[in-house]
Design a protein around this motif. Structure first.
Motif, PDB file in Angstrom:
ATOM      1  N   ARG A  89       0.689  -1.216  -0.040  1.00 24.77           N
ATOM      2  CA  ARG A  89      -0.014  -0.032  -0.057  1.00 24.77           C
ATOM      3  C   ARG A  89       0.755   1.313  -0.121  1.00 24.77           C
ATOM      4  O   ARG A  89       0.289   2.230  -0.709  1.00 24.77           O
ATOM      5  N   ALA A  90       2.159   1.080   0.440  1.00 24.11           N
ATOM      6  CA  ALA A  90       2.966   2.308   0.687  1.00 24.11           C
ATOM      7  C   ALA A  90       3.500   2.589  -0.777  1.00 24.11           C
ATOM      8  O   ALA A  90       4.079   3.790  -0.887  1.00 24.11           O
ATOM      9  N   LEU A  91       3.582   1.650  -1.713  1.00 23.19           N
ATOM     10  CA  LEU A  91       4.023   2.024  -2.957  1.00 23.19           C
ATOM     11  C   LEU A  91       3.062   2.526  -4.084  1.00 23.19           C
ATOM     12  O   LEU A  91       3.218   2.776  -5.186  1.00 23.19           O
ATOM     13  N   ARG A  92       1.669   2.710  -3.551  1.00 22.73           N
ATOM     14  CA  ARG A  92       0.688   3.159  -4.474  1.00 22.73           C
ATOM     15  C   ARG A  92       0.695   4.622  -4.624  1.00 22.73           C
ATOM     16  O   ARG A  92       1.148   5.520  -3.657  1.00 22.73           O
ATOM     17  N   ARG A  93       0.794   5.065  -5.799  1.00 28.24           N
ATOM     18  CA  ARG A  93       0.893   6.534  -6.203  1.00 28.24           C
ATOM     19  C   ARG A  93      -0.199   7.279  -5.214  1.00 28.24           C
ATOM     20  O   ARG A  93      -1.187   7.051  -5.287  1.00 28.24           O
ATOM     21  N   GLY A  94       0.340   8.388  -4.751  1.00 24.83           N
ATOM     22  CA  GLY A  94      -0.520   9.243  -3.833  1.00 24.83           C
ATOM     23  C   GLY A  94      -0.417   9.052  -2.500  1.00 24.83           C
ATOM     24  O   GLY A  94      -0.760   9.722  -1.567  1.00 24.83           O
ATOM     25  N   HIS A  95       0.085   7.815  -1.837  1.00 23.68           N
ATOM     26  CA  HIS A  95       0.259   7.505  -0.537  1.00 23.68           C
ATOM     27  C   HIS A  95       1.480   8.314   0.020  1.00 23.68           C
ATOM     28  O   HIS A  95       2.456   8.601  -0.615  1.00 23.68           O
ATOM     29  N   LEU A  96       1.405   8.812   1.399  1.00 24.68           N
ATOM     30  CA  LEU A  96       2.278   9.696   2.016  1.00 24.68           C
ATOM     31  C   LEU A  96       3.648   8.928   1.891  1.00 24.68           C
ATOM     32  O   LEU A  96       4.595   9.664   1.591  1.00 24.68           O
ATOM     33  N   LEU A  97       3.777   7.628   2.000  1.00 24.34           N
ATOM     34  CA  LEU A  97       5.014   7.183   1.917  1.00 24.34           C
ATOM     35  C   LEU A  97       5.727   7.108   0.515  1.00 24.34           C
ATOM     36  O   LEU A  97       7.034   6.909   0.313  1.00 24.34           O
ATOM     37  N   GLU A  98       5.052   6.919  -0.325  1.00 23.33           N
ATOM     38  CA  GLU A  98       5.283   6.727  -1.736  1.00 23.33           C
ATOM     39  C   GLU A  98       5.835   8.137  -2.002  1.00 23.33           C
ATOM     40  O   GLU A  98       6.976   8.295  -2.699  1.00 23.33           O
ATOM     41  N   HIS A  99       5.307   9.398  -1.600  1.00 25.80           N
ATOM     42  CA  HIS A  99       5.849  10.459  -1.758  1.00 25.80           C
ATOM     43  C   HIS A  99       7.035  10.803  -1.039  1.00 25.80           C
ATOM     44  O   HIS A  99       8.098  11.463  -1.576  1.00 25.80           O
ATOM     45  N   LEU A 100       6.977  10.434   0.252  1.00 24.88           N
ATOM     46  CA  LEU A 100       8.440  10.580   0.975  1.00 24.88           C
ATOM     47  C   LEU A 100       9.341   9.818   0.347  1.00 24.88           C
ATOM     48  O   LEU A 100      10.564  10.243   0.482  1.00 24.88           O
ATOM     49  N   TYR A 101       9.360   8.765  -0.032  1.00 20.21           N
ATOM     50  CA  TYR A 101      10.175   7.830  -0.657  1.00 20.21           C
ATOM     51  C   TYR A 101      10.933   8.409  -1.910  1.00 20.21           C
ATOM     52  O   TYR A 101      12.080   8.280  -2.102  1.00 20.21           O
ATOM     53  N   ARG A 102      10.109   9.465  -2.505  1.00 23.45           N
ATOM     54  CA  ARG A 102      10.343   9.878  -3.918  1.00 23.45           C
ATOM     55  C   ARG A 102      11.664  11.385  -3.231  1.00 23.45           C
ATOM     56  O   ARG A 102      12.396  11.744  -3.746  1.00 23.45           O
ATOM     57  N   GLU A 103      11.001  11.797  -2.270  1.00 20.83           N
ATOM     58  CA  GLU A 103      11.642  13.033  -1.698  1.00 20.83           C
ATOM     59  C   GLU A 103      12.655  12.878  -1.020  1.00 20.83           C
ATOM     60  O   GLU A 103      13.662  13.571  -1.061  1.00 20.83           O
ATOM     61  N   VAL A 104      12.909  11.664  -0.449  1.00 15.14           N
ATOM     62  CA  VAL A 104      13.732  11.499   0.682  1.00 15.14           C
ATOM     63  C   VAL A 104      15.271  11.033   0.130  1.00 15.14           C
ATOM     64  O   VAL A 104      16.253  11.359   0.521  1.00 15.14           O
ATOM     65  N   ARG A 105      15.202  10.793  -1.225  1.00 14.66           N
ATOM     66  CA  ARG A 105      16.480  10.475  -1.773  1.00 14.66           C
ATOM     67  C   ARG A 105      17.545  11.600  -2.171  1.00 14.66           C
ATOM     68  O   ARG A 105      18.817  11.480  -1.976  1.00 14.66           O
ATOM     69  N   ALA A 106      16.841  12.777  -2.553  1.00 13.19           N
ATOM     70  CA  ALA A 106      17.598  13.834  -3.173  1.00 13.19           C
ATOM     71  C   ALA A 106      18.681  14.540  -2.076  1.00 13.19           C
ATOM     72  O   ALA A 106      19.671  15.050  -2.422  1.00 13.19           O
ATOM     73  N   PRO A 107      18.128  14.638  -0.965  1.00 13.01           N
ATOM     74  CA  PRO A 107      19.030  15.366   0.240  1.00 13.01           C
ATOM     75  C   PRO A 107      20.274  14.665   0.300  1.00 13.01           C
ATOM     76  O   PRO A 107      21.244  15.286   1.158  1.00 13.01           O
ATOM     77  N   ARG A 108      20.442  13.344   0.035  1.00  6.22           N
ATOM     78  CA  ARG A 108      21.792  12.717   0.392  1.00  6.22           C
ATOM     79  C   ARG A 108      22.817  13.135  -0.601  1.00  6.22           C
ATOM     80  O   ARG A 108      23.924  13.052  -0.766  1.00  6.22           O
ATOM     81  N   ILE A 109      22.151  13.809  -1.748  1.00  2.48           N
ATOM     82  CA  ILE A 109      23.161  14.204  -2.939  1.00  2.48           C
ATOM     83  C   ILE A 109      23.326  15.844  -2.714  1.00  2.48           C
ATOM     84  O   ILE A 109      24.350  16.182  -2.937  1.00  2.48           O
ATOM     85  N   TYR A 110      22.177  16.654  -2.868  1.00  2.65           N
ATOM     86  CA  TYR A 110      22.484  18.097  -3.149  1.00  2.65           C
ATOM     87  C   TYR A 110      22.926  18.726  -1.736  1.00  2.65           C
ATOM     88  O   TYR A 110      22.947  18.283  -0.711  1.00  2.65           O
ATOM     89  N   GLU A 111      23.617  20.137  -2.124  1.00  2.00           N
ATOM     90  CA  GLU A 111      24.312  20.538  -0.967  1.00  2.00           C
ATOM     91  C   GLU A 111      25.586  19.844  -0.575  1.00  2.00           C
ATOM     92  O   GLU A 111      25.785  20.026   0.718  1.00  2.00           O
ATOM     93  N   GLY A 112      26.047  18.972  -1.362  1.00  2.00           N
ATOM     94  CA  GLY A 112      27.143  18.117  -0.891  1.00  2.00           C
ATOM     95  C   GLY A 112      26.843  16.830  -0.570  1.00  2.00           C
ATOM     96  O   GLY A 112      25.855  16.644   0.377  1.00  2.00           O
ATOM     97  N   ALA A 113      27.294  16.002  -1.516  1.00  2.00           N
ATOM     98  CA  ALA A 113      26.824  14.501  -1.207  1.00  2.00           C
ATOM     99  C   ALA A 113      27.396  13.972   0.236  1.00  2.00           C
ATOM    100  O   ALA A 113      28.220  14.559   0.717  1.00  2.00           O
TER     101      ALA A 113
END
Length: 409
Positions: free
Chosen positions: A366-390
């Motif tokens: 259910r967390a992988l379904r488009r529109g679920h809070l965790l689906e959204h967070l899963y896409r959002e959470v990856r980039a901060p480990r790279i930008y403003e210095g990996a």
């Protein structure tokens, strides 16, 4: 107030921000188009007075804003952060004219800012910038000083700044910007860009100058990039874009410190953004595992699940405290800010990745379904480990700072 606790007024303010994020900002975010600047959302941040606080708050307040907004609406958090990142160099290093033209519009949400540092061949290695600021020989003054020199008798600005004093530099002449920038948040839709360009070839970090470049300058074009993250990111092309001494932020050839001063402020707050996402994922997981029936009981009664949730909470709290400590160190002017900022960003972003991933695992499909809070967070959470210095760059910064205090044998 210590770095490890919040007073009642701060706690109440954070609760108010979370409520605003959920009730007023999230509906506007949901109406926005992924990959494009949501100007209605930015304008609402201005009406609420949150953008103006970017220029009056310290690092800890910035962290509290980003953490609280992230729990209720990551799009609002990101819109606020990008305004701050793009405009902070103007606030800290700009001339009176630059500040008066742009900062009120950033604060009310009518102008969108962007921070243009990364390039196709210079992402984490910011000192390797290749965007050139070539002397405009046809228009330069006949007695222009050599690159890197300080003009005689500079006129001090009376504008107060968080960074070093700003000086007018009428004798520096003009340049043409040639090259590319890439992975620039808010590009190509921003109204102005803080651009870092090489003014002295072969000088590494010492030969970079920061410029304020309005988006309507001739020769400046941009292309949106289709990225995993839902906020706008693009590439910029500079084809003999004209800039003058009036566009310089800080001093010529000293733009790298403009970038580092800005990143030292914002890196802990990137960690705060990550902590906010981790807290949202943890809250969703507690609700889900407390109510979900499985294997003859509630998920929370399974020891493996309970221990997983405990680990998520432990790491989130540790990251939050390190972020607050780094922000407090910045506000106090501590000498070890670069190390603390790097540690905070590293721990918080890596922790958020772990917590969101664990939350998805415990929720199941259910967390992988488009529109679920965790689906959204899963896409959002990856980039901060790279930008403003990996993350790897943060480890390098930490090690460099640690060894700087050790005398060679």
């Amino acid at each position: 107030m210590t770095a490890f606790s919040l007073d009642p007024a701060q706690t109440a303010w954070c609760a108010e921000l979370r409520a605003l994020a959920e009730e007023r900002l999230r509906p506007l975010a949901e109406k926005g188009e992924p990959g494009h600047v949501n100007r209605a959302l930015v304008a609402e941040l201005g009406r609420l007075g949150l953008l103006a606080r970017l220029f009056t708050s310290g690092a800890l307040d910035l962290c509290l804003m980003r953490e609280s907004l992230a729990q209720g609406c990551t799009e609002a958090e990101t819109a606020l952060a990008l305004q701050g990142l793009g405009a902070h160099p103007v606030h800290a290093y700009g001339t009176r004219a630059q500040r008066e033209r742009w900062l009120p519009r950033v604060a009310d949400g009518s102008a969108v800012a962007a921070f243009a540092l990364s390039e196709p061949g210079a992402g984490s290695d910011a000192a390797a910038l290749a965007l050139r600021a070539d002397r405009d020989a046809a228009r330069a003054p006949t007695s222009a000083p050599a690159p890197g020199a300080v003009p005689a008798d500079p006129v001090p600005s009376v504008v107060e700044a968080q960074g070093p004093p700003v000086a007018e530099r009428d004798g520096w002449g003009r340049w043409r910007l040639n090259g590319e920038k890439c992975w620039i948040s808010n590009a190509p839709e921003a109204d102005f860009y803080t651009v870092f360009a090489r003014t002295t070839p072969g000088a590494g970090a010492r030969g970079v100058t920061a410029f304020l470049v309005p988006a309507d300058r001739p020769g400046l074009t941009g292309t949106p990039l289709d990225m995993l993250s839902p906020h706008p990111i693009g590439a910029l092309a500079f084809d003999a874009v004209p800039v003058t001494a009036d566009d310089v932020l800080g001093e010529p050839d000293r733009g790298f410190r403009v970038a580092m001063h800005t990143l030292n402020l914002f890196r802990p707050s990137v960690g705060a953004f990550a902590v906010g996402m981790a807290e949202a994922a943890l809250a969703a997981t507690l609700t889900h595992t407390a109510g979900r029936e499985a294997f003859g009981g509630r998920l929370k009664d399974l020891q493996t699940v309970a221990h997983q949730v405990a680990e998520m909470a432990l790491r989130t709290e540790a990251a939050r405290l390190m972020v607050y400590a780094a922000a407090a160190a910045y506000d106090e002017g501590a000498p070890d800010v670069p190390r603390r900022a790097a540690m905070a960003k590293l721990l918080a972003t890596e922790t958020a990745q772990y917590v969101v991933d664990a939350a998805v695992q415990l929720h199941g499909a259910r967390a992988l379904r488009r529109g679920h809070l965790l689906e959204h967070l899963y896409r959002e959470v990856r980039a901060p480990r790279i930008y403003e210095g990996a993350s790897e760059v943060q480890r390098a910064v930490i090690a460099k700072e640690l060894y700087a205090s050790v005398e060679a044998p």
